[in-house]
Design an enzyme around this catalytic site. Structure first.
Site, PDB file in Angstrom:
ATOM      1  N   HIS A  70       0.874  -1.180   0.000  1.00 59.99           N
ATOM      2  CA  HIS A  70       0.000   0.000   0.000  1.00 59.99           C
ATOM      3  C   HIS A  70       0.907   1.225   0.000  1.00 59.99           C
ATOM      4  O   HIS A  70       1.571   1.490   0.991  1.00 59.99           O
ATOM      5  CB  HIS A  70      -0.916  -0.010   1.221  1.00 59.99           C
ATOM      6  CG  HIS A  70      -1.893  -1.150   1.222  1.00 59.99           C
ATOM      7  ND1 HIS A  70      -3.128  -1.074   0.618  1.00 59.99           N
ATOM      8  CD2 HIS A  70      -1.793  -2.412   1.711  1.00 59.99           C
ATOM      9  CE1 HIS A  70      -3.762  -2.239   0.747  1.00 59.99           C
ATOM     10  NE2 HIS A  70      -2.968  -3.068   1.407  1.00 59.99           N
ATOM     11  N   ARG A  72      -0.198   4.347  -0.788  1.00 61.83           N
ATOM     12  CA  ARG A  72      -1.024   5.471  -0.286  1.00 61.83           C
ATOM     13  C   ARG A  72      -1.129   6.668  -1.222  1.00 61.83           C
ATOM     14  O   ARG A  72      -1.787   7.642  -0.866  1.00 61.83           O
ATOM     15  CB  ARG A  72      -0.523   5.954   1.083  1.00 61.83           C
ATOM     16  CG  ARG A  72      -0.358   4.878   2.131  1.00 61.83           C
ATOM     17  CD  ARG A  72      -1.649   4.197   2.469  1.00 61.83           C
ATOM     18  NE  ARG A  72      -1.501   3.323   3.646  1.00 61.83           N
ATOM     19  CZ  ARG A  72      -2.302   2.299   3.896  1.00 61.83           C
ATOM     20  NH1 ARG A  72      -3.305   2.015   3.082  1.00 61.83           N
ATOM     21  NH2 ARG A  72      -2.127   1.558   4.958  1.00 61.83           N
ATOM     22  N   ASN A 286      -4.715  -6.493   9.861  1.00 59.88           N
ATOM     23  CA  ASN A 286      -5.844  -7.236   9.304  1.00 59.88           C
ATOM     24  C   ASN A 286      -5.406  -7.969   8.035  1.00 59.88           C
ATOM     25  O   ASN A 286      -4.863  -7.333   7.138  1.00 59.88           O
ATOM     26  CB  ASN A 286      -6.991  -6.277   8.970  1.00 59.88           C
ATOM     27  CG  ASN A 286      -8.267  -7.018   8.639  1.00 59.88           C
ATOM     28  OD1 ASN A 286      -8.474  -8.133   9.107  1.00 59.88           O
ATOM     29  ND2 ASN A 286      -9.099  -6.434   7.809  1.00 59.88           N
ATOM     30  N   ASP A 313       2.208  -7.012   2.402  1.00 64.46           N
ATOM     31  CA  ASP A 313       1.053  -6.198   2.790  1.00 64.46           C
ATOM     32  C   ASP A 313       1.527  -4.948   3.542  1.00 64.46           C
ATOM     33  O   ASP A 313       0.939  -4.548   4.551  1.00 64.46           O
ATOM     34  CB  ASP A 313       0.045  -7.002   3.635  1.00 64.46           C
ATOM     35  CG  ASP A 313      -1.300  -6.283   3.762  1.00 64.46           C
ATOM     36  OD1 ASP A 313      -1.476  -5.203   3.151  1.00 64.46           O
ATOM     37  OD2 ASP A 313      -2.177  -6.800   4.468  1.00 64.46           O
ATOM     38  N   PHE A 331      -5.502  -0.623  11.292  1.00 60.77           N
ATOM     39  CA  PHE A 331      -4.839  -1.901  11.063  1.00 60.77           C
ATOM     40  C   PHE A 331      -3.653  -1.707  10.124  1.00 60.77           C
ATOM     41  O   PHE A 331      -3.736  -0.925   9.180  1.00 60.77           O
ATOM     42  CB  PHE A 331      -5.810  -2.881  10.392  1.00 60.77           C
ATOM     43  CG  PHE A 331      -6.945  -3.341  11.257  1.00 60.77           C
ATOM     44  CD1 PHE A 331      -6.773  -4.404  12.133  1.00 60.77           C
ATOM     45  CD2 PHE A 331      -8.192  -2.738  11.184  1.00 60.77           C
ATOM     46  CE1 PHE A 331      -7.820  -4.855  12.922  1.00 60.77           C
ATOM     47  CE2 PHE A 331      -9.249  -3.180  11.969  1.00 60.77           C
ATOM     48  CZ  PHE A 331      -9.069  -4.235  12.838  1.00 60.77           C
TER      49      PHE A 331
END
Lengths: 436, 311
Positions: A70, A72, A286, A313, A331
């Site tokens: 990620h 962002r 998560n 992740d 998370f």
């Protein structure tokens, strides 16, 4: 011209795990051999200047490919952006990273995907490849223009961060995606079962009074998606598998020939729910950290190939967001800079995973599944390479992290074994832990 | 003797000597509380901040009275807790309180672990007045104090805690405290409210109240949050009351003059019948009185300094 001498090469694509010499010319692997003499090298380079690197005591492997990060950008650049994220990637040994689509706005149009790809090129570190959403606005209702987005460079489709709760929409996505040949990446989570849970439901959640998320919240959707994939003949990749039931479901589906691959995150291989403390939000993630039994099943699944890949992740958040009571913190674990070292220390050094398996799962298999360059050191391929020093120790501190995020469970701790040189298409981008 | 700790965050982390010291001190405090003129100069010049993110009349008032009897200045901050994103974060609020040089902060907050979070930031002491579903140590200490007052040494005694144990910080704190004192604790509730993971507390867990009543010295009913019915955790108050409500008929099954307790506020006719609530067996009002004594003891033991005023 670059000549890496006497380095231990781990390259599952060529079934190599042995001392080799590697020649790199014009961004590509020129030769790889266990018996290169000075004369042969001189002949091959035809008078060109040679930079020689003594690789003794170090490992060389194809640059890692992380299919789950990620970054962002666009929209949440206070957490991370494509420049900082791709810098963190090469510092951690990743030469290709796939950027998840749950940005603001979400990547549900070709123009947005092209932006992500371009920002990656402008940054000039790791290859940054966009993932598109499956549904418009990530609303789980209407499919995106998958064919057009593929033209724009997306390498997979995913509503990661959310699950597509409507099984019919998921079924249609698995049908339609066949036009592109790309996989759908499923974030398996039943919203009702997960509720507003904070950690895996179990004795630790019961003890601390943190609302639990049952293992079934993941496993029932894994089962659903495997059935839909079998029925449609689509192509499925399962993100961040964390439960023993999921591993068993995937094992059985693969035995039936279902077109599925799966990934596991390093933190699920290293930590479990009992490691969580009420004030340590760095381990709030998560899917949540699972039980010790789940962790053992994940390691076994990775060993036997039921789980195909490791993926970080990487989920960066600001310090202010994580400096909250457990229930209120977001998370996610930021892990690009520590993941390889942690896997080396906790899983390779302890004999649970071989280097060959780690590189296969983190480089070769992702390249194969997502149709990417890299994942190999075969002559003629781009020289995306990592030189790894198993003795290099580093304290994980804010001052040496290049990611904007600090939300790692290793903060303040010392890890051992790091990439000390990283090349992207033959260009050195990291040397002695410093970015170039 | 002061407690060798800055904060009181939960009974899980407390050792049995500390618990005994608190109970001992509370005895003295109760004596002071029962005096016609109940005011001590002990904590003159000390400031106690009540920081309450959840509505709570009885706990907040109890802490306020306790601090005032000891002569401390108290300030109450009631924060209407809306969404997480709105308003000042607990981190920034903590920094503000730190800057105001409070000596002790009493925190009630809906997030498990929030008291430890605050304690990590503040130089001042923190008393956990209930953090999410995690712990409510002062409630458990006052419960234990009340049980000892009535039953004497608790070792080997049988305590049954019945109700929504999954969501109960009162149950968790009582389990930790009672276990350390050698009490046999049984948690009872329907499988949805007393699920298997509560076995992580290391005590007996059952769904059948009537089967564990024989021999019970204490039966403690927990408050049932009525909105749990909407979440599907139990089908109706009628059935809940039928299976788990404390009635005088049911309490006969203990075979002894058992003590009945409830942390309040009670849902009369749901977890406890009127008859039981108002009976001589029920120590519910005494729990409230003892609550002030326990809180006086804790405040004194945390910020009372070395002056042995109460001895």
């Amino acid at each position: 011209m670059l000549w890496l001498k006497d380095v231990w090469v781990v390259d599952p694509s060529q079934k190599l795990a042995s001392a080799q010499s590697v020649l790199v010319k014009e961004g590509k692997i020129l030769a790889i051999s266990s018996s290169l003499t000075d004369e042969e090298v001189q002949f091959k380079v035809q008078g060109e200047a040679i930079e020689t690197i003594d690789g003794q005591g170090k490992l060389l492997f194809p640059g890692l490919i992380d299919v789950h990060t990620h970054l962002r950008e666009p929209g949440q650049e206070d957490k991370e952006d494509i420049l900082s994220g791709s810098r963190a990637a090469v510092r951690g040994g990743f030469t290709t990273i796939l950027a998840m689509a749950n940005t603001q706005p979400v990547i549900d149009k070709r123009a947005l995907a092209e932006f992500v790809r371009l920002q990656g090129e402008r940054a000039g570190y790791a290859h940054v490849l966009p993932i598109g959403t499956v549904t418009k606005g990530m609303q789980g209702e209407e499919l995106v223009e998958m064919a057009d987005m593929k033209e724009g460079g997306v390498v997979a489709f995913s509503d990661d961060g959310k699950n597509i709760q409507n099984a019919e929409v998921m079924r249609l996505a698995l049908e339609y995606v066949k036009l592109t040949g790309l996989p759908i990446i499923s974030h398996c989570e039943d919203n009702y079962l997960a509720g507003d849970g904070l950690m895996r439901r179990g004795r630790a959640s019961g003890r601390m009074g943190l609302k639990g998320i049952p293992a079934s919240a993941e496993s029932v959707i894994v089962a659903r998606d495997l059935i839909l994939t079998e029925e449609t003949g689509g192509k499925l990749h399962l993100a961040h598998i964390s439960t023993a039931e999921s591993v068993e479901l995937i094992r059985r589906a693969k035995a039936r020939g279902v077109n599925v691959t799966a990934e596991v995150n390093p933190h699920h291989l290293i930590f479990c729910d009992e490691d969580i403390h009420l004030t340590d939000t760095a381990l709030k993630v998560n899917p949540p950290l699972a039980s010790q039994e789940d962790r053992a099943a994940l390691i076994e699944g990775l060993q036997d190939g039921t789980i195909d890949m490791i993926a970080t992740d990487h989920a960066p958040h600001t310090q202010a967001e994580k400096a909250r009571p457990f229930a209120e913190a977001p998370f996610g674990i930021a892990s690009l800079e520590t993941a390889l070292s942690a896997v080396y220390q906790y899983l390779v050094l302890t004999g649970k995973l071989s280097w060959e398996r780690v590189i296969e799962a983190w480089s070769y298999s992702p390249a194969e599944r997502f149709g990417l360059k890299g994942g190999t050191l075969k002559p003629g391929t781009p020289a995306d390479m990592v030189l790894f020093d198993p003795g290099y120790k580093e304290v994980i501190e804010p001052s040496n992290l290049v990611s904007k995020a600090r939300n790692t469970p290793f903060l303040g701790k010392t890890l051992q074994g790091f990439p000390v040189m990283v090349w992207v298409e033959g260009r050195l981008v990291q040397r002695n832990r410093m970015l170039l | 003797m002061k407690l060798q700790r800055k904060d009181v965050l939960g009974l899980e982390e407390m050792d049995v000597e500390e618990i005994r010291q608190i109970l001992q001190t509370a005895k003295v405090m109760k004596g002071i509380l029962m005096r016609p003129i109940k005011k001590l100069p002990t904590l003159k010049g000390k400031s106690v901040v009540n920081l309450f993110y959840e509505a709570s009349t009885r706990t907040r008032t109890s802490f306020e009275m306790a601090a005032k009897v000891l002569g401390a200045d108290t300030t109450s901050i009631a924060v209407a807790q809306s969404s997480v994103s709105k308003g000042e974060s607990l981190y920034d609020t903590a920094k503000t309180i730190q800057a105001m040089r409070a000596d002790l902060v009493i925190l009630r907050h809906s997030s498990s672990g929030s008291a430890s979070f605050l304690a990590d930031i503040l130089d001042a002491g923190v008393i956990n007045a209930g953090d999410g579903q995690h712990e409510h140590p002062t409630q458990a200490l006052l419960d234990i104090f009340t049980m000892e007052e009535k039953l004497g040494d608790l070792e080997g005694k049988n305590v049954v805690i019945v109700g929504d144990v999954l969501h109960s910080r009162v149950a968790r704190s009582n389990v930790w405290g009672l276990r350390k004192l050698g009490v046999n604790v049984t948690l009872v509730g329907p499988p949805t409210l007393a699920p298997a993971e509560m076995g992580g507390l290391g005590v007996k867990l059952t769904h059948d109240l009537d089967s564990v009543l024989p021999g019970a010295d204490v039966v403690m009913a927990l408050r049932l949050q009525l909105e749990r019915q909407k979440s599907g955790l139990f089908p109706s108050l009628r059935e809940y009351s039928h299976l788990y409500g404390l009635t005088s008929e049911r309490l006969k099954k203990t075979g002894k003059q058992s003590v009945v307790m409830h942390p309040g506020p009670m849902n009369r006719g749901v977890e406890i019948s009127d008859e039981v609530a108002d009976s001589a067996q029920a120590l519910i009002e005494r729990q409230v009185t003892n609550g002030v004594a326990i809180r006086m003891a804790l405040i004194y033991l945390l910020i009372g300094g070395s002056a042995n005023v109460v001895a």
